[in-house]
Design an enzyme around this catalytic site. Structure first.
Site, short mmCIF file in Angstrom:
data_model
loop_
_atom_site.label_atom_id
_atom_site.label_comp_id
_atom_site.label_asym_id
_atom_site.label_seq_id
_atom_site.Cartn_x
_atom_site.Cartn_y
_atom_site.Cartn_z
N GLY A 51 0.82 -1.21 0.00
CA GLY A 51 0.00 0.00 0.00
C GLY A 51 0.85 1.25 0.00
O GLY A 51 2.08 1.19 0.07
N ASP B 287 -5.70 -3.42 -4.70
CA ASP B 287 -6.20 -3.68 -3.35
C ASP B 287 -7.73 -3.67 -3.33
O ASP B 287 -8.35 -4.51 -2.67
CB ASP B 287 -5.64 -2.66 -2.35
CG ASP B 287 -5.88 -1.20 -2.77
OD1 ASP B 287 -6.19 -0.94 -3.96
OD2 ASP B 287 -5.76 -0.32 -1.91
N THR C 263 -5.05 4.71 3.94
CA THR C 263 -4.48 6.02 3.60
C THR C 263 -5.54 6.85 2.87
O THR C 263 -5.66 8.06 3.08
CB THR C 263 -3.25 5.85 2.69
OG1 THR C 263 -2.32 4.97 3.34
CG2 THR C 263 -2.59 7.18 2.42
#
Length: 254
Positions: free
Chosen positions: A8, A108, A132
């Site tokens: 990520g 993701d 995030t």
């Protein structure tokens, strides 16, 4: 055993599954300045201290939204376990209707969507990922990826507030006592936590209105457990949603 790697923007999550459960999970800061050898030293040490036998890992898969780190982690997984990891792309088998996957959908979110449809094929599902970025990905009950909504993540918004104001402190995010804060800390918690709860609830309701069906809503990501009590529309909190989707995709492509 299976090793899943989720790269990520903030963290790299590595986890080992023994066929029944995720038995080890590691989190490493995503640093594009690190060399492959530096990552190898870190990963080698983590797996050694956890007592993971390298020979027991016979399968691996990798999902990445940071292209500059993909090759480095791919090589290190191969170096650690002597297995070639499956790299998640829009072309692999996911259990979803591939022709409906938006070109720019992050890998993701693809993992989230695949796992969501896998566990609830009887109704449309939304996955709210509190990372995030706050992402809300919706899948139809026929396996069509309907799309997503994206907003700054809770910590991203809080850090922006802290970085761009002179007198507001950096605070730990948790549910406030009241929506009307009496000091800076409680005021920020009220604005961020209650504000984001309202944001998510609104997106859920508006999505249901657009598709004309009720959603099954899954929350995942770092702050999902913290904020979910204030969002009654959330049906399930699944911390391993992305990793479960990664393993599912690996199984489908075995």
């Amino acid at each position: 055993m299976f090793c899943g790697v989720d790269i990520g923007n903030t963290n790299i999550v590595l986890a080992v599954h023994d066929g029944k459960d995720w038995v080890q999970t590691f989190r490493v800061y995503s640093d594009q300045k690190k060399t492959g050898d530096e990552y190898f030293v870190i990963l080698d040490s983590l797996f050694d201290h956890a007592g993971v036998r390298r020979d027991d890992v016979d399968r691996a898969a990798l999902s990445s939204v940071v292209p500059n780190l993909t090759r480095s982690l791919e090589k290190n997984v191969n170096r650690l376990f002597d297995v070639q990891p499956l790299i998640v792309t829009h072309d692999v088998k996911t259990g979803l209707k591939n022709e409906t996957i938006p070109h720019e959908l992050g890998n993701d979110l693809l993992c989230n969507a695949a796992q969501a449809h896998h566990i609830r094929k009887d109704m449309p599902v939304m996955v709210c990922d509190f990372g995030t970025a706050l992402t809300m990905t919706t899948v139809g009950k026929d396996g069509s990826v309907l799309g997503a909504a994206i907003a700054p993540g809770l910590l991203t918004a809080t850090n922006a507030l802290f970085s761009n104001t002179a007198q507001l402190p950096q605070v730990e995010l948790k549910l406030p006592v009241s929506v009307i804060g009496r000091d800076s800390t409680e005021s920020i918690r009220a604005g961020i936590m209650c504000g984001y709860a309202g944001l998510v609830s609104s997106i859920i309701h508006r999505t249901e209105q657009e598709i004309g069906e009720k959603l099954y809503v899954i929350a995942t990501g770092g702050l999902s457990r913290t904020i979910s009590p204030s969002i009654p529309e959330i049906d399930e909190v699944c911390p391993y949603q992305t990793l479960n989707g990664l393993k599912l995709i690996s199984d489908l492509n075995a």
